[in-house]
Design an enzyme around this catalytic site. Sequence first.
Site, PDB file in Angstrom:
ATOM      1  N   ASP A 143     -29.884   1.502  -6.682  1.00  0.00           N
ATOM      2  CA  ASP A 143     -30.350   2.198  -5.486  1.00  0.00           C
ATOM      3  C   ASP A 143     -30.820   1.180  -4.456  1.00  0.00           C
ATOM      4  OD1 ASP A 143     -31.178   4.048  -3.651  1.00  0.00           O
ATOM      5  OD2 ASP A 143     -32.845   4.812  -4.842  1.00  0.00           O
ATOM      6  N   HIS A 144     -30.055   1.072  -3.386  1.00  0.00           N
ATOM      7  CA  HIS A 144     -30.414   0.231  -2.247  1.00  0.00           C
ATOM      8  C   HIS A 144     -30.659   1.184  -1.077  1.00  0.00           C
ATOM      9  CE1 HIS A 144     -29.340  -3.495  -4.282  1.00  0.00           C
ATOM     10  NE2 HIS A 144     -28.249  -2.881  -4.707  1.00  0.00           N
ATOM     11  N   ASN A 151     -27.540  13.781  -2.912  1.00  0.00           N
ATOM     12  CA  ASN A 151     -28.188  14.175  -1.658  1.00  0.00           C
ATOM     13  C   ASN A 151     -28.490  12.902  -0.875  1.00  0.00           C
ATOM     14  OD1 ASN A 151     -30.240  13.250  -3.361  1.00  0.00           O
ATOM     15  ND2 ASN A 151     -31.769  14.510  -2.389  1.00  0.00           N
ATOM     16  N   GLN A 152     -28.308  12.951   0.413  1.00  0.00           N
ATOM     17  CA  GLN A 152     -28.453  11.755   1.235  1.00  0.00           C
ATOM     18  C   GLN A 152     -29.358  12.060   2.423  1.00  0.00           C
ATOM     19  OE1 GLN A 152     -27.181   8.578   0.449  1.00  0.00           O
ATOM     20  NE2 GLN A 152     -26.896   9.654  -1.472  1.00  0.00           N
ATOM     21  N   ASP A 178     -24.871  11.723 -10.609  1.00  0.00           N
ATOM     22  CA  ASP A 178     -25.658  11.254  -9.472  1.00  0.00           C
ATOM     23  C   ASP A 178     -25.222   9.823  -9.182  1.00  0.00           C
ATOM     24  OD1 ASP A 178     -27.663  11.293  -7.480  1.00  0.00           O
ATOM     25  OD2 ASP A 178     -29.056  10.302  -8.830  1.00  0.00           O
ATOM     26  N   ASP A 199     -27.013   7.137  -6.680  1.00  0.00           N
ATOM     27  CA  ASP A 199     -28.033   6.104  -6.503  1.00  0.00           C
ATOM     28  C   ASP A 199     -29.011   6.077  -7.674  1.00  0.00           C
ATOM     29  OD1 ASP A 199     -27.019   5.390  -3.955  1.00  0.00           O
ATOM     30  OD2 ASP A 199     -28.016   7.120  -3.094  1.00  0.00           O
TER      31      ASP A 199
END
Length: 88
Positions: free
Chosen positions: A17-18, A52-53, A9, A11
């Site tokens: 994680d931004h 996933n985004q 993964d 982020d």
Amino acid sequence: MRRKAVFLDKDGTLIEDHPFDRTPEHIEWMPGTIDGLRRLHALGYALIVVSNQGGVAYGRFTVEDLLREELGLRAELAQFGVPLAGYY
């Protein structure tokens, strides 16, 4: 030919994680990430990033933004001799 792989993964695991910031300048590696990736690569693992985004669906950033981020990640990892086998 069989090859062992690690699915990673992005982020909050590889990088900080931004949320909704997908510029290459935001890349901030989590502690120990580079060393861990180097070790996995040295052991013969293919390194594959999966993420996933939802920000794309919400219109916060574009697929092109993700492609720029991918290129930034690949470029930084290449400096450490760590290739990515995939980025999805």
